[in-house]
Design an enzyme around this catalytic site. Sequence first.
Site, PDB file in Angstrom:
ATOM      1  N   GLY A   1       0.811  -1.215   0.000  1.00 57.63           N
ATOM      2  CA  GLY A   1       0.000   0.000   0.000  1.00 57.63           C
ATOM      3  C   GLY A   1       0.845   1.267   0.000  1.00 57.63           C
ATOM      4  O   GLY A   1       0.543   2.232  -0.705  1.00 57.63           O
TER       5      GLY A   1
ATOM      6  N   ASN B   1      -8.180   3.659   8.417  1.00 57.49           N
ATOM      7  CA  ASN B   1      -7.623   2.502   9.116  1.00 57.49           C
ATOM      8  C   ASN B   1      -7.790   2.565  10.626  1.00 57.49           C
ATOM      9  O   ASN B   1      -7.678   1.550  11.299  1.00 57.49           O
ATOM     10  CB  ASN B   1      -6.143   2.337   8.754  1.00 57.49           C
ATOM     11  CG  ASN B   1      -5.387   3.637   8.807  1.00 57.49           C
ATOM     12  OD1 ASN B   1      -5.714   4.600   8.122  1.00 57.49           O
ATOM     13  ND2 ASN B   1      -4.380   3.690   9.652  1.00 57.49           N
TER      14      ASN B   1
ATOM     15  N   GLN C   1      -7.887  -0.509   3.130  1.00 59.00           N
ATOM     16  CA  GLN C   1      -8.755  -1.069   4.173  1.00 59.00           C
ATOM     17  C   GLN C   1     -10.079  -1.615   3.626  1.00 59.00           C
ATOM     18  O   GLN C   1     -10.823  -2.250   4.370  1.00 59.00           O
ATOM     19  CB  GLN C   1      -9.050  -0.018   5.250  1.00 59.00           C
ATOM     20  CG  GLN C   1      -7.857   0.301   6.151  1.00 59.00           C
ATOM     21  CD  GLN C   1      -7.450  -0.856   7.059  1.00 59.00           C
ATOM     22  OE1 GLN C   1      -8.252  -1.743   7.365  1.00 59.00           O
ATOM     23  NE2 GLN C   1      -6.210  -0.856   7.513  1.00 59.00           N
TER      24      GLN C   1
ATOM     25  N   SER D   1      -3.460  -3.466  -0.760  1.00 63.26           N
ATOM     26  CA  SER D   1      -2.344  -4.192  -0.157  1.00 63.26           C
ATOM     27  C   SER D   1      -2.771  -5.594   0.243  1.00 63.26           C
ATOM     28  O   SER D   1      -3.845  -5.788   0.813  1.00 63.26           O
ATOM     29  CB  SER D   1      -1.844  -3.435   1.074  1.00 63.26           C
ATOM     30  OG  SER D   1      -0.838  -4.176   1.717  1.00 63.26           O
TER      31      SER D   1
ATOM     32  N   HIS E   1      -1.523  -7.819   2.518  1.00 65.33           N
ATOM     33  CA  HIS E   1      -1.526  -8.344   3.895  1.00 65.33           C
ATOM     34  C   HIS E   1      -2.704  -7.866   4.732  1.00 65.33           C
ATOM     35  O   HIS E   1      -2.896  -8.299   5.856  1.00 65.33           O
ATOM     36  CB  HIS E   1      -0.184  -8.061   4.605  1.00 65.33           C
ATOM     37  CG  HIS E   1       0.035  -6.651   5.047  1.00 65.33           C
ATOM     38  ND1 HIS E   1      -0.144  -6.260   6.351  1.00 65.33           N
ATOM     39  CD2 HIS E   1       0.438  -5.544   4.376  1.00 65.33           C
ATOM     40  CE1 HIS E   1       0.153  -4.967   6.456  1.00 65.33           C
ATOM     41  NE2 HIS E   1       0.509  -4.516   5.278  1.00 65.33           N
TER      42      HIS E   1
ATOM     43  N   THR F   1      12.748  -7.520 -11.102  1.00 62.32           N
ATOM     44  CA  THR F   1      12.197  -8.863 -11.267  1.00 62.32           C
ATOM     45  C   THR F   1      11.012  -9.055 -10.323  1.00 62.32           C
ATOM     46  O   THR F   1      11.092  -8.731  -9.141  1.00 62.32           O
ATOM     47  CB  THR F   1      13.288  -9.910 -10.985  1.00 62.32           C
ATOM     48  OG1 THR F   1      14.382  -9.626 -11.856  1.00 62.32           O
ATOM     49  CG2 THR F   1      12.778 -11.321 -11.216  1.00 62.32           C
TER      50      THR F   1
ATOM     51  N   CYS G   1       1.215   2.054  13.280  1.00 60.40           N
ATOM     52  CA  CYS G   1       2.371   2.924  13.082  1.00 60.40           C
ATOM     53  C   CYS G   1       2.458   3.976  14.165  1.00 60.40           C
ATOM     54  O   CYS G   1       3.534   4.317  14.627  1.00 60.40           O
ATOM     55  CB  CYS G   1       2.275   3.623  11.735  1.00 60.40           C
ATOM     56  SG  CYS G   1       1.481   2.624  10.487  1.00 60.40           S
TER      57      CYS G   1
HETATM   58  C1  PLP Z   1      -1.816  -0.675   5.968  1.00 60.01           C
HETATM   59  C2  PLP Z   1      -2.185   0.522   5.201  1.00 60.01           C
HETATM   60  C3  PLP Z   1      -1.309   1.091   4.259  1.00 60.01           C
HETATM   61  C4  PLP Z   1       0.083   0.572   4.048  1.00 60.01           C
HETATM   62  O1  PLP Z   1       0.100  -0.640   3.361  1.00 60.01           O
HETATM   63  P1  PLP Z   1       1.437  -1.520   3.391  1.00 60.01           P
HETATM   64  O2  PLP Z   1       1.154  -2.643   2.454  1.00 60.01           O
HETATM   65  O3  PLP Z   1       1.624  -1.968   4.807  1.00 60.01           O
HETATM   66  O4  PLP Z   1       2.549  -0.631   2.914  1.00 60.01           O
HETATM   67  C5  PLP Z   1      -1.735   2.188   3.550  1.00 60.01           C
HETATM   68  N1  PLP Z   1      -2.958   2.700   3.733  1.00 60.01           N
HETATM   69  C6  PLP Z   1      -3.831   2.197   4.619  1.00 60.01           C
HETATM   70  C7  PLP Z   1      -5.179   2.805   4.763  1.00 60.01           C
HETATM   71  C8  PLP Z   1      -3.470   1.095   5.395  1.00 60.01           C
HETATM   72  O5  PLP Z   1      -4.334   0.610   6.282  1.00 60.01           O
END
Ligand code: PLP
Length: 386
Positions: free
Chosen positions: A69, A149, A177, A197, A199, A235, A323
């Site tokens: 993200g 988030n 999110q 993203s 994860h 890559t 964070c």
């Molecule tokens: C977690 C998050 C990100 C960052 O994504 P990553 O894959 O961890 O770099 C960006 N924006 C929002 C709203 C998020 O919740």
Amino acid sequence: MIYMDHSATSPVDPKVFEAMKPYFTNEFGNASTLYSLGRNAKNAMESARQEVATIIGADPKEIIFTSGGTESDNIAILGTARKLKNKGNHIITSDIEHPAVEETCKYLEKNGYKITYLPVYKEGIVRVKDLEDAITDETILITIMHANNEIGTIQPIAEIGKIANERGIYFHTDAVQTVGKIPVNVIEMNVDMLSLSSHKLYGPKGIGALYIKKGVRIEPLMYGGGHERGFRPGTENIPGIVGLGKACSIANQNIEDNARKLTNLRNKLIDAVLEQNKDSYLNGHRTKRLPNNANFRFDAIEGESLILHLDFKGIAASTGSACSSTKLEASHVLLAIGLEKEEAHGSLRISLGIENTEEDIDYAITAIKEVVEKLRKMSPLWCGTI
Ligand SMILES: *Cc1c(COP(=O)(O)O)cnc(C)c1O
């Protein structure tokens, strides 16, 4: 342990892990090579691209794989700023963006760009009228997140996108999110760029994607072998890409059922916590919020102590975002919805996931009540009765 911090990250779905495995071992080819090993990698990558495109209603050609993200947000914002620097220097965003957007805008602000941060008021939602008033002839980009988030509020993205479109201004949304949790459609939402993203939707960490609508022209941030239409040379991370694709396809199949289930669990949690704890409040909007998000505030309680005591009871939850919770600064999101610093510090974010059960919710309701009572007994700030 009961994991209730899915806005920070989510566990990898075992089916996703299974799908990734061959690409660490036998199928290790470089997708840019011509023999069958390389073509296998390339094919796996292109089916994943299709799956990512499908979950947001895009064309696979409009999907760029990134490291997550944060990188997607950076490419969208910096890439636009660099491409359009002769057209204008004004960017509109909101007061409650993720640091990946917020800090990128601040960087541009230090380098000659003008940034407007739209207020979100008490309920954590931007007003379209404010956006309209903020637009100038210099505006080159609007970047406003789909859902927050921390407090889970969902922004009126389709309306914002319509205005951006009419005015010929690029519109980017951070949908990290929301993708996989609620329906996301880039056409209906009128977005030019969208970040997601892996994860956050039961895929692996370190992989994500940026949707760039056909015809949208931005500058790449890196230079190299021309992979990903030149936007993301290097890559490709095939196992990660395969994992993201699989995570999207699983999420897409179950999106309505999961959203319904999570909304019910969330509502049960919110109702019970507010009812059972004196002087407790919900941060954010009651209904315009992510199905899995609850963010509470308790008078005379310190969020960090609350988290640690819940951890003793086997619950993983969070204060602000992952964070900011190590920084001990009040969350900029909670300050933006008008909370005082002390109030912001007394907040608790619970973000549920599809593996959470009704029993988990019951357990959390009791645990929160016990911890709040215990901390208040010890608190010099607490004068009321429990
Ligand atoms: C977690 C998050 C990100 C960052 O994504 P990553 O894959 O961890 O770099 C960006 N924006 C929002 C709203 C998020 O919740």
